[in-house]
Design an enzyme around this catalytic site. Sequence first.
Site, PDB file in Angstrom:
ATOM      1  N   ARG A  15      18.413  44.133  -5.701  1.00 35.04           N
ATOM      2  CA  ARG A  15      19.170  44.900  -6.699  1.00 35.04           C
ATOM      3  C   ARG A  15      19.525  43.995  -7.886  1.00 35.04           C
ATOM      4  NH1 ARG A  15      23.815  47.050  -2.721  1.00 35.04           N
ATOM      5  NH2 ARG A  15      23.103  45.189  -1.615  1.00 35.04           N
ATOM      6  N   LYS A  75      25.822  41.204  -5.054  1.00 34.58           N
ATOM      7  CA  LYS A  75      26.327  40.656  -3.782  1.00 34.58           C
ATOM      8  C   LYS A  75      27.342  39.548  -4.011  1.00 34.58           C
ATOM      9  CE  LYS A  75      25.787  41.869  -0.438  1.00 34.58           C
ATOM     10  NZ  LYS A  75      26.490  43.032   0.195  1.00 34.58           N
ATOM     11  N   TYR A  94      30.447  42.887  -5.444  1.00 28.97           N
ATOM     12  CA  TYR A  94      30.954  43.047  -4.069  1.00 28.97           C
ATOM     13  C   TYR A  94      31.394  41.680  -3.566  1.00 28.97           C
ATOM     14  CZ  TYR A  94      28.956  47.736  -3.681  1.00 28.97           C
ATOM     15  OH  TYR A  94      28.666  49.068  -3.873  1.00 28.97           O
ATOM     16  N   HIS A  96      33.735  41.457  -0.234  1.00 26.76           N
ATOM     17  CA  HIS A  96      33.916  41.548   1.233  1.00 26.76           C
ATOM     18  C   HIS A  96      34.567  40.291   1.804  1.00 26.76           C
ATOM     19  CE1 HIS A  96      31.463  45.147   1.175  1.00 26.76           C
ATOM     20  NE2 HIS A  96      30.474  44.490   0.607  1.00 26.76           N
ATOM     21  N   GLU A 118      34.405  46.776  -3.953  1.00 27.25           N
ATOM     22  CA  GLU A 118      34.692  47.613  -2.776  1.00 27.25           C
ATOM     23  C   GLU A 118      36.159  47.939  -2.565  1.00 27.25           C
ATOM     24  OE1 GLU A 118      33.632  44.470  -2.592  1.00 27.25           O
ATOM     25  OE2 GLU A 118      34.923  43.383  -1.176  1.00 27.25           O
ATOM     26  N   SER A 134      27.416  53.077   0.120  1.00 25.55           N
ATOM     27  CA  SER A 134      27.671  53.615   1.467  1.00 25.55           C
ATOM     28  C   SER A 134      26.765  54.814   1.730  1.00 25.55           C
ATOM     29  CB  SER A 134      29.139  54.009   1.605  1.00 25.55           C
ATOM     30  OG  SER A 134      29.946  52.849   1.628  1.00 25.55           O
ATOM     31  N   ASP A 198      36.218  59.746  14.620  1.00 26.41           N
ATOM     32  CA  ASP A 198      37.077  59.183  13.575  1.00 26.41           C
ATOM     33  C   ASP A 198      38.506  59.243  14.057  1.00 26.41           C
ATOM     34  OD1 ASP A 198      38.459  58.652  10.960  1.00 26.41           O
ATOM     35  OD2 ASP A 198      36.431  58.837  10.171  1.00 26.41           O
ATOM     36  N   ARG A 203      39.491  64.029   8.274  1.00 31.43           N
ATOM     37  CA  ARG A 203      38.056  63.782   8.049  1.00 31.43           C
ATOM     38  C   ARG A 203      37.213  64.607   9.014  1.00 31.43           C
ATOM     39  NH1 ARG A 203      35.177  63.294   3.983  1.00 31.43           N
ATOM     40  NH2 ARG A 203      33.311  62.505   4.987  1.00 31.43           N
ATOM     41  N   LEU A 240      36.032  51.710   8.327  1.00 36.94           N
ATOM     42  CA  LEU A 240      36.544  50.821   7.276  1.00 36.94           C
ATOM     43  C   LEU A 240      38.057  50.953   7.161  1.00 36.94           C
ATOM     44  CD1 LEU A 240      36.134  48.865   4.860  1.00 36.94           C
ATOM     45  CD2 LEU A 240      35.934  50.879   3.395  1.00 36.94           C
ATOM     46  N   VAL A 267      26.894  49.005  10.412  1.00 42.33           N
ATOM     47  CA  VAL A 267      26.927  49.015   8.938  1.00 42.33           C
ATOM     48  C   VAL A 267      28.189  48.290   8.452  1.00 42.33           C
ATOM     49  CG1 VAL A 267      26.779  50.457   6.866  1.00 42.33           C
ATOM     50  CG2 VAL A 267      25.685  51.219   8.981  1.00 42.33           C
ATOM     51  N   ALA A 268      29.237  48.322   9.249  1.00 41.76           N
ATOM     52  CA  ALA A 268      30.505  47.684   8.868  1.00 41.76           C
ATOM     53  C   ALA A 268      30.449  46.156   8.967  1.00 41.76           C
ATOM     54  CB  ALA A 268      31.642  48.225   9.729  1.00 41.76           C
ATOM     55  N   ASP A 270      29.574  44.031   6.903  1.00 41.31           N
ATOM     56  CA  ASP A 270      30.034  43.298   5.715  1.00 41.31           C
ATOM     57  C   ASP A 270      31.548  43.072   5.750  1.00 41.31           C
ATOM     58  OD1 ASP A 270      30.661  45.921   5.249  1.00 41.31           O
ATOM     59  OD2 ASP A 270      29.630  46.068   3.328  1.00 41.31           O
ATOM     60  N   VAL A 298      22.437  44.244   9.290  1.00 47.14           N
ATOM     61  CA  VAL A 298      22.098  43.722   7.963  1.00 47.14           C
ATOM     62  C   VAL A 298      23.250  44.030   6.989  1.00 47.14           C
ATOM     63  CG1 VAL A 298      20.484  43.884   6.034  1.00 47.14           C
ATOM     64  CG2 VAL A 298      19.628  43.933   8.389  1.00 47.14           C
ATOM     65  N   ALA A 299      23.736  42.992   6.328  1.00 48.24           N
ATOM     66  CA  ALA A 299      24.940  43.142   5.497  1.00 48.24           C
ATOM     67  C   ALA A 299      24.641  43.645   4.084  1.00 48.24           C
ATOM     68  CB  ALA A 299      25.682  41.812   5.429  1.00 48.24           C
TER      69      ALA A 299
HETATM   70  N1  LIG Z   1      25.882  46.859   5.588  1.00 50.71           N
HETATM   71  C1  LIG Z   1      25.741  47.343   4.372  1.00 50.71           C
HETATM   72  O1  LIG Z   1      24.749  47.117   3.705  1.00 50.71           O
HETATM   73  C2  LIG Z   1      26.776  48.234   3.806  1.00 50.71           C
HETATM   74  C3  LIG Z   1      27.973  48.326   4.432  1.00 50.71           C
HETATM   75  N2  LIG Z   1      28.935  49.188   4.012  1.00 50.71           N
HETATM   76  C4  LIG Z   1      30.167  49.184   4.799  1.00 50.71           C
HETATM   77  O2  LIG Z   1      30.278  50.321   5.636  1.00 50.71           O
HETATM   78  C5  LIG Z   1      31.643  50.459   6.018  1.00 50.71           C
HETATM   79  C6  LIG Z   1      32.088  51.921   5.889  1.00 50.71           C
HETATM   80  O3  LIG Z   1      32.189  52.262   4.516  1.00 50.71           O
HETATM   81  P1  LIG Z   1      32.551  53.739   4.005  1.00 50.71           P
HETATM   82  O4  LIG Z   1      31.912  54.764   4.845  1.00 50.71           O
HETATM   83  O5  LIG Z   1      32.306  53.748   2.544  1.00 50.71           O
HETATM   84  O6  LIG Z   1      34.129  53.789   4.251  1.00 50.71           O
HETATM   85  P2  LIG Z   1      35.050  55.089   4.258  1.00 50.71           P
HETATM   86  O7  LIG Z   1      36.409  54.623   3.926  1.00 50.71           O
HETATM   87  O8  LIG Z   1      34.440  56.199   3.476  1.00 50.71           O
HETATM   88  O9  LIG Z   1      35.016  55.558   5.786  1.00 50.71           O
HETATM   89  C7  LIG Z   1      35.557  54.808   6.828  1.00 50.71           C
HETATM   90  C8  LIG Z   1      36.017  55.765   7.914  1.00 50.71           C
HETATM   91  O10 LIG Z   1      36.396  54.954   9.044  1.00 50.71           O
HETATM   92  C9  LIG Z   1      37.470  55.627   9.666  1.00 50.71           C
HETATM   93  N3  LIG Z   1      38.137  54.676  10.563  1.00 50.71           N
HETATM   94  C10 LIG Z   1      38.909  53.604  10.263  1.00 50.71           C
HETATM   95  N4  LIG Z   1      39.303  52.973  11.379  1.00 50.71           N
HETATM   96  C11 LIG Z   1      38.757  53.666  12.415  1.00 50.71           C
HETATM   97  C12 LIG Z   1      38.800  53.516  13.828  1.00 50.71           C
HETATM   98  N5  LIG Z   1      39.490  52.525  14.397  1.00 50.71           N
HETATM   99  N6  LIG Z   1      38.110  54.410  14.591  1.00 50.71           N
HETATM  100  C13 LIG Z   1      37.408  55.419  14.018  1.00 50.71           C
HETATM  101  N7  LIG Z   1      37.346  55.609  12.689  1.00 50.71           N
HETATM  102  C14 LIG Z   1      38.008  54.749  11.899  1.00 50.71           C
HETATM  103  C15 LIG Z   1      38.324  56.107   8.507  1.00 50.71           C
HETATM  104  O11 LIG Z   1      39.211  57.142   8.894  1.00 50.71           O
HETATM  105  C16 LIG Z   1      37.246  56.599   7.532  1.00 50.71           C
HETATM  106  O12 LIG Z   1      36.958  57.982   7.685  1.00 50.71           O
HETATM  107  C17 LIG Z   1      32.412  49.477   5.120  1.00 50.71           C
HETATM  108  O13 LIG Z   1      32.672  48.281   5.835  1.00 50.71           O
HETATM  109  C18 LIG Z   1      31.449  49.226   3.997  1.00 50.71           C
HETATM  110  O14 LIG Z   1      31.680  48.007   3.320  1.00 50.71           O
HETATM  111  C19 LIG Z   1      28.743  50.004   2.929  1.00 50.71           C
HETATM  112  C20 LIG Z   1      27.561  49.933   2.236  1.00 50.71           C
HETATM  113  C21 LIG Z   1      26.503  48.996   2.583  1.00 50.71           C
HETATM  114  C1  LIG Z   2      28.405  47.456  -0.048  1.00 50.12           C
HETATM  115  C2  LIG Z   2      27.524  46.334   0.181  1.00 50.12           C
HETATM  116  O1  LIG Z   2      27.914  45.372   0.766  1.00 50.12           O
HETATM  117  C3  LIG Z   2      26.178  46.363  -0.286  1.00 50.12           C
HETATM  118  O2  LIG Z   2      25.788  47.326  -0.930  1.00 50.12           O
HETATM  119  O3  LIG Z   2      25.424  45.406  -0.012  1.00 50.12           O
HETATM  120 MG   LIG Z   3      27.278  44.320   2.294  1.00 52.41          MG
END
Ligand SMILES: NC(=O)C1=CN([C@@H]2O[C@H](COP(=O)(O)OP(=O)(O)OC[C@H]3O[C@@H](n4cnc5c(N)ncnc54)[C@H](O)[C@@H]3O)[C@@H](O)[C@H]2O)C=CC1
Ligand SMILES: CC(=O)C(=O)O
Ligand SMILES: [Mg+2]
Length: 371
Positions: A15, A75, A94, A96, A118, A134, A198, A203, A240, A267-268, A270, A298-299
Amino acid sequence: MKIAVPKEIKNHEYRVALTPSVVRELVARGHRVAVQASAGEGAGFPDAEYEAAGAHIEQDLDALWDNAELIVKVKEPQPEEVKRLKPSHTLFTYLHLAAEESLTRGLMDSEATCIAYETITDEEGGLPLLAPMSRVAGRMAVQAGAHSLEKAQGGAGILIPGVPGVAPAKVTVIGGGVVGENAARMALGLGADVTVLDKSLERLEVLDHRYQGRLNTVYSTADALETAARESDIVVGAVLVPGAQAPKLITRKMLGDMRPGSVLVDVAIDQGGCFETSRATTHADPTYVVDGVVHYCVANMPGAVARTSTQALTNATLPFVLALADKGWQGALAEDPHFLKGLNVHAGHITHPAVAQAFGLEAVDPKSLMA
Ligand SMILES: NC(=O)C1=CN([C@@H]2O[C@H](COP(=O)(O)OP(=O)(O)OC[C@H]3O[C@@H](n4cnc5c(N)ncnc54)[C@H](O)[C@@H]3O)[C@@H](O)[C@H]2O)C=CC1
Ligand SMILES: CC(=O)C(=O)O
Ligand SMILES: [Mg+2]
């Protein structure tokens, strides 16, 4: 404002932080944009398009960083980039930080002003600069899970939709936010038996209403997590707590109850990952196996679909980049409390409470810097 766009250097990160269209907007407002040579190539934006938009193509990395006031990236800065940061820099990317203490300390030592995509919020309680990636990562999570279920990847040899006479795979998504909903949507599209967990009933209600009985919603408890581990072919980790380290929801012990060849897609990762056995992997070597369970962690998942991701990311970052360029970080953050939530580090201090808490440090109230 002098703005720099470095070429991303994280593993298989293609990117780029600004497209030629965004550069054009900035240049039209009188800003100077330097783009590192070939920074946009991986996303399909050649240097010539940046030049046509009014950017200066910079070959010299020292000059790129030294001459910049605002550095826009995708990143988190890698160690060699952290070394280049100085107090006069504003970094917008970003970060993190809760997952990486050494990076946090490095940014504090640099004394630069570091604003994280973020943790910026919006009026609806969402995270507008995390959401576009996301959406991408949530959709990719099911592709990654499907591939990982194949025997050659260490998987159980299960085809997500099944075939007539053979049941589909069970996909559980923990966290029904943006990643979670997009993962669920893809899994439904492939014909999986989908459950979303959740802690937010609100939600779950939204998802229940939106998907009209096509997916199962379950309140997330220790029991529900144990059942998910025992019965799922793919578990997607999508929780998250903004700015904070992810809670560990599937423990090492629970892996023993999982089916051999089942798949965890964290996915979490990061934010440190929501499975105890997760460790960050790269696109070059995305999976590993613990106790017979395939882990994909993969982060920077969206980096693999750099063209789509760059366009989606820059659509969302554009107004924030323009505000930083036009008004400087203090001016832009002072007039927007949601943008102010993005400030993570300034002049050696942490300014985001969840990041400070992750490392037992004190946070400075960012409002106190707005005088
Ligand atoms: N690996 C990667 O490449 C990427 C990673 N991410 C990561 O994905 C993760 C999720 O992001 P989003 O969906 O945007 O966040 P979001 O805030 O939209 O959704 C997170 C959900 O987790 C729920 N939650 C929190 N604690 C919980 C628990 N203990 N049990 C069950 N549910 C719980 C919340 O109520 C919420 O609905 C983040 O860490 C974000 O940084 C996002 C994009 C790319
Ligand atoms: C959100 C994030 O960490 C990414 O897009 O790589
Ligand atoms: Mg990431």
